[in-house]
Write a protein that holds these residues in place. Sequence first.
Motif, PDB file in Angstrom:
ATOM      1  N   ALA A 212       0.834  -1.198   0.000  1.00 55.74           N
ATOM      2  CA  ALA A 212       0.000   0.000   0.000  1.00 55.74           C
ATOM      3  C   ALA A 212       0.870   1.249   0.000  1.00 55.74           C
ATOM      4  N   ILE A 213       0.262   2.365  -0.375  1.00 55.96           N
ATOM      5  CA  ILE A 213       0.948   3.659  -0.371  1.00 55.96           C
ATOM      6  C   ILE A 213      -0.001   4.713   0.189  1.00 55.96           C
ATOM      7  N   ALA A 214       0.566   5.812   0.610  1.00 58.24           N
ATOM      8  CA  ALA A 214      -0.250   6.957   0.994  1.00 58.24           C
ATOM      9  C   ALA A 214      -0.838   7.598  -0.260  1.00 58.24           C
ATOM     10  N   VAL A 215      -2.026   8.144  -0.145  1.00 57.30           N
ATOM     11  CA  VAL A 215      -2.683   8.798  -1.274  1.00 57.30           C
ATOM     12  C   VAL A 215      -2.383  10.294  -1.213  1.00 57.30           C
ATOM     13  N   PRO A 216      -1.767  10.860  -2.251  1.00 64.91           N
ATOM     14  CA  PRO A 216      -1.507  12.306  -2.247  1.00 64.91           C
ATOM     15  C   PRO A 216      -2.817  13.084  -2.182  1.00 64.91           C
ATOM     16  N   THR A 217      -2.809  14.179  -1.464  1.00 63.43           N
ATOM     17  CA  THR A 217      -4.018  14.996  -1.346  1.00 63.43           C
ATOM     18  C   THR A 217      -4.009  16.194  -2.285  1.00 63.43           C
ATOM     19  N   ASP A 218      -2.988  16.289  -3.149  1.00 65.94           N
ATOM     20  CA  ASP A 218      -2.903  17.439  -4.049  1.00 65.94           C
ATOM     21  C   ASP A 218      -3.303  17.100  -5.478  1.00 65.94           C
ATOM     22  N   GLY A 252     -16.103  -2.449   2.816  1.00 64.03           N
ATOM     23  CA  GLY A 252     -15.161  -1.883   3.770  1.00 64.03           C
ATOM     24  C   GLY A 252     -14.475  -0.622   3.288  1.00 64.03           C
ATOM     25  N   PHE A 253     -14.685  -0.247   2.033  1.00 66.69           N
ATOM     26  CA  PHE A 253     -14.119   0.993   1.510  1.00 66.69           C
ATOM     27  C   PHE A 253     -14.875   1.370   0.240  1.00 66.69           C
ATOM     28  N   ILE A 254     -14.700   2.611  -0.195  1.00 63.27           N
ATOM     29  CA  ILE A 254     -15.250   3.087  -1.464  1.00 63.27           C
ATOM     30  C   ILE A 254     -14.146   3.051  -2.504  1.00 63.27           C
ATOM     31  N   GLU A 280     -15.698  13.838  -9.342  1.00 61.32           N
ATOM     32  CA  GLU A 280     -14.328  14.290  -9.100  1.00 61.32           C
ATOM     33  C   GLU A 280     -14.220  14.706  -7.635  1.00 61.32           C
ATOM     34  N   ILE A 281     -13.294  14.101  -6.925  1.00 58.70           N
ATOM     35  CA  ILE A 281     -13.204  14.243  -5.472  1.00 58.70           C
ATOM     36  C   ILE A 281     -11.939  15.003  -5.099  1.00 58.70           C
ATOM     37  N   ASP A 282     -12.086  15.940  -4.203  1.00 59.06           N
ATOM     38  CA  ASP A 282     -10.925  16.621  -3.615  1.00 59.06           C
ATOM     39  C   ASP A 282     -10.517  15.830  -2.374  1.00 59.06           C
ATOM     40  N   PRO A 283      -9.401  15.087  -2.426  1.00 61.46           N
ATOM     41  CA  PRO A 283      -9.033  14.237  -1.278  1.00 61.46           C
ATOM     42  C   PRO A 283      -8.723  15.021  -0.011  1.00 61.46           C
ATOM     43  N   ALA A 284      -8.407  16.294  -0.152  1.00 65.32           N
ATOM     44  CA  ALA A 284      -8.117  17.103   1.027  1.00 65.32           C
ATOM     45  C   ALA A 284      -9.378  17.398   1.834  1.00 65.32           C
ATOM     46  N   LEU A 285     -10.565  17.132   1.260  1.00 66.86           N
ATOM     47  CA  LEU A 285     -11.814  17.455   1.929  1.00 66.86           C
ATOM     48  C   LEU A 285     -12.513  16.242   2.520  1.00 66.86           C
ATOM     49  N   VAL A 286     -11.892  15.078   2.457  1.00 66.13           N
ATOM     50  CA  VAL A 286     -12.495  13.897   3.075  1.00 66.13           C
ATOM     51  C   VAL A 286     -11.855  13.697   4.451  1.00 66.13           C
ATOM     52  N   SER A 287     -12.644  13.186   5.374  1.00 65.49           N
ATOM     53  CA  SER A 287     -12.135  12.992   6.731  1.00 65.49           C
ATOM     54  C   SER A 287     -11.715  11.556   7.000  1.00 65.49           C
ATOM     55  N   ALA A 288     -12.297  10.590   6.302  1.00 68.16           N
ATOM     56  CA  ALA A 288     -11.944   9.185   6.496  1.00 68.16           C
ATOM     57  C   ALA A 288     -10.580   8.893   5.865  1.00 68.16           C
ATOM     58  N   PRO A 289      -9.883   7.871   6.354  1.00 66.06           N
ATOM     59  CA  PRO A 289      -8.575   7.538   5.787  1.00 66.06           C
ATOM     60  C   PRO A 289      -8.651   7.183   4.302  1.00 66.06           C
ATOM     61  N   LEU A 290      -7.627   7.564   3.585  1.00 65.17           N
ATOM     62  CA  LEU A 290      -7.409   7.171   2.193  1.00 65.17           C
ATOM     63  C   LEU A 290      -6.145   6.335   2.148  1.00 65.17           C
ATOM     64  N   ARG A 291      -6.188   5.229   1.402  1.00 65.02           N
ATOM     65  CA  ARG A 291      -4.999   4.403   1.257  1.00 65.02           C
ATOM     66  C   ARG A 291      -4.970   3.830  -0.150  1.00 65.02           C
ATOM     67  N   GLY A 292      -3.806   3.833  -0.779  1.00 67.19           N
ATOM     68  CA  GLY A 292      -3.649   3.196  -2.072  1.00 67.19           C
ATOM     69  C   GLY A 292      -3.340   1.723  -1.867  1.00 67.19           C
ATOM     70  N   PRO A 302      -6.714   3.970  -5.258  1.00 70.57           N
ATOM     71  CA  PRO A 302      -7.039   4.679  -4.023  1.00 70.57           C
ATOM     72  C   PRO A 302      -8.384   4.207  -3.473  1.00 70.57           C
ATOM     73  N   HIS A 303      -8.424   3.969  -2.183  1.00 78.03           N
ATOM     74  CA  HIS A 303      -9.639   3.525  -1.501  1.00 78.03           C
ATOM     75  C   HIS A 303      -9.952   4.480  -0.356  1.00 78.03           C
ATOM     76  N   LEU A 304     -11.226   4.803  -0.209  1.00 75.68           N
ATOM     77  CA  LEU A 304     -11.695   5.673   0.865  1.00 75.68           C
ATOM     78  C   LEU A 304     -12.382   4.814   1.922  1.00 75.68           C
ATOM     79  N   TYR A 305     -11.882   4.839   3.145  1.00 76.27           N
ATOM     80  CA  TYR A 305     -12.358   3.960   4.209  1.00 76.27           C
ATOM     81  C   TYR A 305     -13.419   4.642   5.073  1.00 76.27           C
ATOM     82  N   GLY A 306     -14.428   5.133   4.412  1.00 79.03           N
ATOM     83  CA  GLY A 306     -15.544   5.767   5.083  1.00 79.03           C
ATOM     84  C   GLY A 306     -16.433   6.412   4.048  1.00 79.03           C
ATOM     85  N   PRO A 307     -17.554   6.980   4.463  1.00 81.13           N
ATOM     86  CA  PRO A 307     -18.464   7.612   3.503  1.00 81.13           C
ATOM     87  C   PRO A 307     -17.834   8.837   2.859  1.00 81.13           C
TER      88      PRO A 307
END
Length: 319
Positions: A212-218, A252-254, A280-292, A302-307
């Motif tokens: 896995a990797i961290a998902v860039p927010t930019d 378990g993720f989106i 089109e999603i701005d990753p800087a505006l989501v609160s749940a964890p993101l993980r690649g 990239p997976h979003l672990y919450g709504p």
Amino acid sequence: MLPILYSFRRCPYAMRARWALLEAGLLVQWREIELRAKPAAMLEASAKGTVPVLVLADGTVIEESLELMHWALAQADPRDCLGAGDLDPWVGENDGVFKHHLDRFKYSDRYPEADRSTHQQEGRAILKGWNDRIRAAGWLAGERMGLADAALWPFVRQWRIADPQGFDADPELEPLRGWLNRFLQAPAFERLMQRADPWDPGGQQHLFPADAIAVPTDQPLFHLALASDWHQAQNDGEYSVSTRGLMLEQVGFIHCSWREQVDATYDRFYADAGEVLLLEIDPALVSAPLRGDAIPTGELFPHLYGPLPLHAVRDVSHR
């Protein structure tokens, strides 16, 4: 700075902690240890000298597996494991009397004064009680998976390892075997059992999960949505569909994509789906964890672990 996890691959306490980190979509610095040569940095953080140990970015130390599981799922709990039933009676029995019998059954050479067959009988009686509960309810604490199930299955796996033929052939433990196999056959099992060389400050610094990797927010993320699902989200106040036909609580993720992955994802899953929208999603505006996370081909998505909050969707277009 990512949290630091000290772990030992086969330890059931460390296994249930890693399971929770996977479930919550978290990424940590991974320091696999040797039990006979525990690193000084771990002992400085936690004098108890046992795994797991999690050191947070602010220096906070979490040194008990259940506390670590609660901390991880407080960050994200996409399948609501924390709300699935009472944990205490199951963990109390497992971490107390069952672990006592398990050690003397599995590691009888370490306890020469103990009668192995007696501990096998006593441990099996506890397993039979869990089995009957699973037969009646589906899971330990209710009708869906909860923290109790996640906390206990590594120890049941240890019991099976001690006598696989006896465990697999026991006609009175069939529901328990099916319950255990839900964890052993899940994609998360292979990921939480990934191998790494013992940590060395001057050696390779691993992450967990290793694939896995961290998902860039930019840079933007994208999600293909059925128009009907997106319209429903306007009423609900958030979007909770994982992918076509499956909800966040099931998977378990989106599922998300980077821009270059959108076309192939559409062709594979949505070409015959009717009206499809591209969010089109701005990753800087989501609160749940993101993980690649890596899919079986090795490609990272990239997976979003919450709504998905509606305000994080900055553009909606027809695909």
